[in-house]
Design a protein around this motif. Structure first.
Motif, PDB file in Angstrom:
ATOM      1  N   ALA A  88       0.841  -1.208   0.000  1.00 41.29           N
ATOM      2  CA  ALA A  88       0.000   0.000   0.000  1.00 41.29           C
ATOM      3  C   ALA A  88       0.879   1.262   0.000  1.00 41.29           C
ATOM      4  CB  ALA A  88      -0.922  -0.014   1.212  1.00 41.29           C
ATOM      5  N   ASP A  89       1.974   1.223   0.748  1.00 41.82           N
ATOM      6  CA  ASP A  89       2.875   2.387   0.776  1.00 41.82           C
ATOM      7  C   ASP A  89       3.402   2.714  -0.618  1.00 41.82           C
ATOM      8  OD1 ASP A  89       3.544   2.040   4.031  1.00 41.82           O
ATOM      9  OD2 ASP A  89       3.947   3.996   3.126  1.00 41.82           O
ATOM     10  N   GLU A  90       3.877   1.674  -1.297  1.00 37.71           N
ATOM     11  CA  GLU A  90       4.437   1.880  -2.637  1.00 37.71           C
ATOM     12  C   GLU A  90       3.355   2.367  -3.603  1.00 37.71           C
ATOM     13  OE1 GLU A  90       5.036  -0.577  -0.629  1.00 37.71           O
ATOM     14  OE2 GLU A  90       7.141  -1.181  -0.699  1.00 37.71           O
ATOM     15  N   LEU A  91       2.127   1.831  -3.444  1.00 39.70           N
ATOM     16  CA  LEU A  91       1.030   2.264  -4.320  1.00 39.70           C
ATOM     17  C   LEU A  91       0.754   3.758  -4.127  1.00 39.70           C
ATOM     18  CD1 LEU A  91      -1.456   2.065  -6.128  1.00 39.70           C
ATOM     19  CD2 LEU A  91      -2.741   1.263  -4.151  1.00 39.70           C
ATOM     20  N   PHE A  92       0.583   4.172  -2.870  1.00 41.48           N
ATOM     21  CA  PHE A  92       0.260   5.582  -2.622  1.00 41.48           C
ATOM     22  C   PHE A  92       1.430   6.481  -3.045  1.00 41.48           C
ATOM     23  CE2 PHE A  92      -2.664   3.739   0.833  1.00 41.48           C
ATOM     24  CZ  PHE A  92      -3.722   3.660  -0.056  1.00 41.48           C
ATOM     25  N   GLU A  93       2.634   5.948  -2.908  1.00 41.02           N
ATOM     26  CA  GLU A  93       3.802   6.724  -3.351  1.00 41.02           C
ATOM     27  C   GLU A  93       3.773   6.884  -4.886  1.00 41.02           C
ATOM     28  OE1 GLU A  93       6.855   6.741  -0.936  1.00 41.02           O
ATOM     29  OE2 GLU A  93       8.365   7.451  -2.333  1.00 41.02           O
ATOM     30  N   GLY A  94       3.396   5.797  -5.580  1.00 42.33           N
ATOM     31  CA  GLY A  94       3.299   5.864  -7.048  1.00 42.33           C
ATOM     32  C   GLY A  94       2.238   6.859  -7.483  1.00 42.33           C
ATOM     33  N   VAL A 131      -2.793   3.378   6.481  1.00 41.17           N
ATOM     34  CA  VAL A 131      -1.543   3.699   5.757  1.00 41.17           C
ATOM     35  C   VAL A 131      -1.606   5.145   5.252  1.00 41.17           C
ATOM     36  CG1 VAL A 131      -0.085   3.114   3.769  1.00 41.17           C
ATOM     37  CG2 VAL A 131      -1.137   1.286   5.115  1.00 41.17           C
ATOM     38  N   LEU A 132      -2.776   5.540   4.741  1.00 41.53           N
ATOM     39  CA  LEU A 132      -2.916   6.926   4.265  1.00 41.53           C
ATOM     40  C   LEU A 132      -2.668   7.906   5.406  1.00 41.53           C
ATOM     41  CD1 LEU A 132      -6.063   6.891   1.912  1.00 41.53           C
ATOM     42  CD2 LEU A 132      -3.664   7.201   1.258  1.00 41.53           C
ATOM     43  N   GLU A 133      -3.253   7.613   6.560  1.00 40.85           N
ATOM     44  CA  GLU A 133      -3.123   8.514   7.707  1.00 40.85           C
ATOM     45  C   GLU A 133      -1.658   8.625   8.141  1.00 40.85           C
ATOM     46  OE1 GLU A 133      -5.642  10.400   8.481  1.00 40.85           O
ATOM     47  OE2 GLU A 133      -4.160  11.377   9.784  1.00 40.85           O
ATOM     48  N   ARG A 134      -0.994   7.460   8.210  1.00 38.55           N
ATOM     49  CA  ARG A 134       0.426   7.493   8.612  1.00 38.55           C
ATOM     50  C   ARG A 134       1.246   8.306   7.611  1.00 38.55           C
ATOM     51  NH1 ARG A 134       3.911   4.474   6.563  1.00 38.55           N
ATOM     52  NH2 ARG A 134       2.697   2.562   6.279  1.00 38.55           N
ATOM     53  N   ARG A 135       0.948   8.141   6.326  1.00 42.57           N
ATOM     54  CA  ARG A 135       1.732   8.863   5.318  1.00 42.57           C
ATOM     55  C   ARG A 135       1.479  10.373   5.417  1.00 42.57           C
ATOM     56  NH1 ARG A 135       4.417   5.853   1.543  1.00 42.57           N
ATOM     57  NH2 ARG A 135       4.423   7.533   0.011  1.00 42.57           N
ATOM     58  N   ARG A 136       0.260  10.738   5.822  1.00 42.78           N
ATOM     59  CA  ARG A 136       0.005  12.182   6.027  1.00 42.78           C
ATOM     60  C   ARG A 136       0.869  12.687   7.172  1.00 42.78           C
ATOM     61  NH1 ARG A 136      -5.772  10.516   5.469  1.00 42.78           N
ATOM     62  NH2 ARG A 136      -6.116  10.689   3.235  1.00 42.78           N
ATOM     63  N   GLU A 137       0.886  11.885   8.264  1.00 41.90           N
ATOM     64  CA  GLU A 137       1.693  12.293   9.438  1.00 41.90           C
ATOM     65  C   GLU A 137       3.169  12.383   9.093  1.00 41.90           C
ATOM     66  OE1 GLU A 137       0.641   9.328  12.297  1.00 41.90           O
ATOM     67  OE2 GLU A 137      -1.404  10.111  12.479  1.00 41.90           O
ATOM     68  N   GLU A 138       3.622  11.530   8.176  1.00 41.69           N
ATOM     69  CA  GLU A 138       5.045  11.513   7.807  1.00 41.69           C
ATOM     70  C   GLU A 138       5.392  12.539   6.733  1.00 41.69           C
ATOM     71  OE1 GLU A 138       5.731   6.706   8.696  1.00 41.69           O
ATOM     72  OE2 GLU A 138       5.548   7.421   6.632  1.00 41.69           O
ATOM     73  N   GLY A 139       4.400  13.319   6.320  1.00 35.40           N
ATOM     74  CA  GLY A 139       4.652  14.352   5.304  1.00 35.40           C
ATOM     75  C   GLY A 139       4.771  13.787   3.902  1.00 35.40           C
ATOM     76  N   LEU A 140       4.263  12.552   3.703  1.00 40.30           N
ATOM     77  CA  LEU A 140       4.334  11.927   2.374  1.00 40.30           C
ATOM     78  C   LEU A 140       3.053  12.130   1.585  1.00 40.30           C
ATOM     79  CD1 LEU A 140       6.081   8.633   3.537  1.00 40.30           C
ATOM     80  CD2 LEU A 140       7.137  10.537   2.299  1.00 40.30           C
ATOM     81  N   LEU A 141       2.076  12.731   2.253  1.00 35.85           N
ATOM     82  CA  LEU A 141       0.815  13.117   1.610  1.00 35.85           C
ATOM     83  C   LEU A 141       0.358  14.408   2.276  1.00 35.85           C
ATOM     84  CD1 LEU A 141      -1.347   9.838   1.434  1.00 35.85           C
ATOM     85  CD2 LEU A 141      -0.444  11.114  -0.519  1.00 35.85           C
ATOM     86  N   GLY A 142      -0.552  15.120   1.611  1.00 37.14           N
ATOM     87  CA  GLY A 142      -1.085  16.349   2.214  1.00 37.14           C
ATOM     88  C   GLY A 142      -0.439  17.557   1.569  1.00 37.14           C
ATOM     89  N   SER A 143      -0.290  18.619   2.383  1.00 39.70           N
ATOM     90  CA  SER A 143       0.297  19.817   1.780  1.00 39.70           C
ATOM     91  C   SER A 143       1.819  19.782   1.934  1.00 39.70           C
ATOM     92  CB  SER A 143      -0.302  21.070   2.407  1.00 39.70           C
ATOM     93  OG  SER A 143      -0.157  20.982   3.791  1.00 39.70           O
ATOM     94  N   ASN A 144       2.486  20.351   0.960  1.00 42.99           N
ATOM     95  CA  ASN A 144       3.949  20.445   0.935  1.00 42.99           C
ATOM     96  C   ASN A 144       4.603  19.066   1.144  1.00 42.99           C
ATOM     97  OD1 ASN A 144       6.431  21.643   0.737  1.00 42.99           O
ATOM     98  ND2 ASN A 144       6.488  22.317   2.886  1.00 42.99           N
ATOM     99  N   VAL A 145       4.231  18.148   0.251  1.00 39.37           N
ATOM    100  CA  VAL A 145       4.726  16.760   0.346  1.00 39.37           C
ATOM    101  C   VAL A 145       6.264  16.741   0.331  1.00 39.37           C
ATOM    102  CG1 VAL A 145       4.738  14.519  -0.835  1.00 39.37           C
ATOM    103  CG2 VAL A 145       2.634  15.869  -0.762  1.00 39.37           C
ATOM    104  N   ILE A 146       6.849  15.983   1.230  1.00 36.44           N
ATOM    105  CA  ILE A 146       8.302  15.879   1.513  1.00 36.44           C
ATOM    106  C   ILE A 146       9.018  17.248   1.472  1.00 36.44           C
ATOM    107  CG2 ILE A 146       8.524  13.419   0.844  1.00 36.44           C
ATOM    108  CD1 ILE A 146      10.024  14.419  -1.698  1.00 36.44           C
ATOM    109  N   PRO A 160      -9.900  -0.462   6.511  1.00 33.43           N
ATOM    110  CA  PRO A 160      -9.195   0.066   7.693  1.00 33.43           C
ATOM    111  C   PRO A 160      -7.680   0.094   7.494  1.00 33.43           C
ATOM    112  CG  PRO A 160     -10.841  -1.568   8.331  1.00 33.43           C
ATOM    113  CD  PRO A 160     -10.760  -1.603   6.835  1.00 33.43           C
ATOM    114  N   HIS A 161      -7.138  -0.973   6.881  1.00 41.67           N
ATOM    115  CA  HIS A 161      -5.690  -1.036   6.635  1.00 41.67           C
ATOM    116  C   HIS A 161      -5.253   0.100   5.706  1.00 41.67           C
ATOM    117  CE1 HIS A 161      -1.881  -2.399   4.983  1.00 41.67           C
ATOM    118  NE2 HIS A 161      -2.423  -2.588   3.803  1.00 41.67           N
TER     119      HIS A 161
END
Ligand SMILES: Cc1cc2nc3c(=O)[nH]c(=O)nc-3n(C[C@H](O)[C@H](O)[C@H](O)COP(=O)(O)O)c2cc1C
Ligand code: SF4
Length: 592
Positions: free
Chosen positions: A260-266, A297-312, A292-293
């Protein structure tokens, strides 16, 4: 009709949750269905008024999707997967057993409203069938003992949460991993590499990799992204096609679970390259158990700055929302999928314009398969040569096969493109193979004389499904299952497909029942050709494939079932066929 206060409250909550957005109509109707085991008329009227859409549109959506109903289903809604591989594992016998235990007829809710038992198209669990959905959640590896226990749980009214947990366990069954499945990529690696390279160079890298879409037509991914980038307009979208409705296919299920991480990253990578800020994952309704899974993963990626505003921290915004389908194979077709994402019936659009130019909300939209996005992310992180050094000239990289049917090792197998069918069959332990269906029912049915062929776009392409049939299987029964599938899934919009799939099904049933004549075989050929040539979308254009393939490659199986073939000394098949062809020719000349 006044709304009951309870329904009123539930509907107000649902429409508020979806911000009264008409594009969320399908999601709202799913929520109503889940709460009331159907969509009451009053709910349709409420939503039509509230969203400002015609009532006929809301009713049309409810009618269209197999998982929405105008009349109540049972409080336990049990649907057995009716794919041929589930049938081969005894699904229909188990369903019959459950019906008898519960005192219910298939498709008809029990008098006390407790339960409905029914069939559904493939649930994507062919490696661990027989499978079913219970209130939308996948149950795998069913057997007589589980069926008896299930009947007791239903009769006792035990809540689903208290049912044995291992019934709901879905295994990944990765049997033969290759470079794609073995790659461990740090979250953010693909995005960081892309930002360092720049969007234009990332697109060039993707072009050099030779990546072709893994969802069907095998279109070059870099071309698709470039068309979207260059299409006029300010707003763009990225859509992941996780409908995976092709019977016998389950690779995307495993990828969604493990990658799922790689998919959302793609998807975010695509957003960065084409300039989109919003992505959608269209998840088939049968995979609701994954929600739920995927949300976590989406929520964690938002917290990690990999999604949302100003990605990475690179100054671009991108986020992803998940939409659930509701049981319609046609919604895998990209334009029908977009209609469904917009909350409508999943009806294929006229193409061109293609989605890359006019897609979601009529804006340029990249639509790719789950695997395609994951591979794009891997290519960005690892570089094009890592990918393009594998495979054949026109099919770079590796292929993921979902293998099911008469094999001891069912599951996911990864190979560089160019692998022969024989090599694959040896690896999964298949013996005495009569036939395989490659690419799902819309692909091809082939026999042993062609097992030396190579799996690649230039020889035997596939969307990933490979079903194996040994000599104990009746090829006609296999084709019958596929013909029924297409008739059931035809959306009915255009006449050639609606009528063609019905005629093909009736003719194959006739052959299976031993009532067909030589003229019926000629009729199958004619109906197949017309359906293929005149249907509006890919569903109708490929629906005749299994019947026509079988008639070409397994003709003796058909001829042996014709009336008169057994025991009539005057039966002359060649003469009957020639007469039937002449008749058909005359009818065609006269517009028949
Ligand atoms: C009837 C029908 C069903 C389809 N189902 C799927 C599907 O479940 N998943 C998928 O990725 N593509 C499916 N496709 C192909 C899509 O229309 C589209 O080509 C694909 O999503 C593009 O992604 P790709 O370029 O990554 O392959 C289907 C096509 C047809 C005609
Ligand atoms: S070809 Fe079939 S599925 Fe496609 S639009 Fe026509 S009726 Fe619908």
């Amino acid at each position: 009709m006044p709304l009951s206060s309870s329904l009123d409250r539930v509907l107000a909550r649902i429409s508020a949750r979806y911000q009264d957005d008409p594009y969320q109509l399908l999601q709202m109707l799913r929520a109503v269905q889940a709460s009331y085991s159907h969509v009451p008329q009053a709910a349709m009227q409420f939503l039509a008024r509230h969203l400002g859409v015609p009532l006929s549109q809301v009713q049309g959506v409810v009618e269209f999707y197999a998982f929405l109903h105008e009349t109540p289903r049972g409080r336990y809604d049990i649907r057995f997967s009716d794919n041929i591989t589930d049938q081969m594992l005894g699904a229909r016998t188990l369903m019959q057993r459950l019906c008898e235990r519960l005192g219910v007829s298939a498709g008809v809710p029990r008098g006390d409203g407790a339960v409905t038992v029914d069939l559904t198209s493939c649930t994507g669990m062919s490696d661990q069938g027989p499978a079913a959905l219970v209130n939308g959640l996948a149950v795998t590896r069913l057997d007589a003992a589980r069926i008896d226990e299930m009947a007791d749980l239903v009769d006792a009214g035990i809540a689903l949460e208290a049912w044995p947990r291992d019934w709901f366990a879905v295994r990944d069954n990765i049997r033969h991993p290759g470079p794609m499945l073995e790659l461990a990529m740090a979250p953010g690696a693909a995005l960081k590499a892309a930002v360092a390279r720049g969007a234009a160079s990332t697109l060039t890298e993707l072009a050099h990799s030779g990546l072709r879409g893994r969802g069907g037509a095998g279109y070059l991914t870099a071309h698709k992204w470039r068309f979207c980038l260059e299409a006029p307009g300010v707003q763009r979208f990225v859509v992941c096609n996780a409908d995976e409705g092709e019977p016998g296919t389950f690779k995307d299920r495993v990828l969604l679970t493990r990658f799922a991480d790689e998919l959302f990253e793609g998807m975010a990578l695509a957003g960065f390259v084409v300039g989109a800020r919003q992505g959608f994952l269209y998840l088939r309704g049968e995979y609701e158990y994954m929600l739920p899974h995927l949300e976590s993963v989406l929520e964690r990626r938002r917290e990690e700055g990999l999604l949302g505003s100003n990605v990475i921290g690179a100054g671009f915004d991108f986020d992803i929302a998940i939409h659930l389908g509701a049981g319609a194979y046609i919604c895998g077709e990209e334009s029908a999928l977009i209609e469904s994402l917009e909350g409508k019936r999943g009806q294929a659009r006229v193409r061109p314009p293609f989605p890359s130019v006019r897609g979601y909300a009529d804006k340029p939209t990249v639509v790719n398969n789950v695997q395609t996005f994951i591979q794009a992310a891997q290519i960005s992180a690892m570089g094009a040569p890592w990918f393009s050094s594998l495979g054949t000239e026109k099919s770079r990289g590796t292929v993921l096969l979902s293998i099911s049917g008469d094999v001891p090792r069912r599951g996911i197998f990864e190979y560089p493109f160019g692998v022969t069918i024989s090599e694959v069959l040896a690896d999964c332990g298949a013996t005495a193979v009569q036939a395989i269906q490659i690419g799902g029912p819309s692909g091809h049915l082939i026999g042993a004389s062609e097992f030396g062929r190579r799996i690649a776009f230039e020889d035997m392409p596939t969307t990933g499904s490979l079903m194996v049939f040994d000599w104990s299987r009746d090829v006609i029964a296999v084709v019958q299952n596929f013909a029924r599938f297409f008739q059931h899934e035809s959306c009915g919009f255009c006449t050639p497909c609606r009528v063609g799939t019905t005629v093909l099904r009736q003719l194959v049933d006739k052959v299976a029942d031993g009532h067909a004549s030589a003229a019926d075989l000629v009729e199958i050929e004619g109906a197949g050709r017309v359906t293929r040539a005149l249907s509006h979308c890919g569903l109708g254009q490929t629906a005749p494939n299994p019947v026509l393939d079988a008639l070409t490659r397994f003709r003796p199986a058909f001829e042996a079932r014709l009336t008169g073939a057994n025991g009539d000394p005057g039966f002359d098949l060649d003469a009957e066929l020639s007469e039937a062809r002449q008749m058909r020719g005359k009818e065609t000349q006269h517009g028949g």
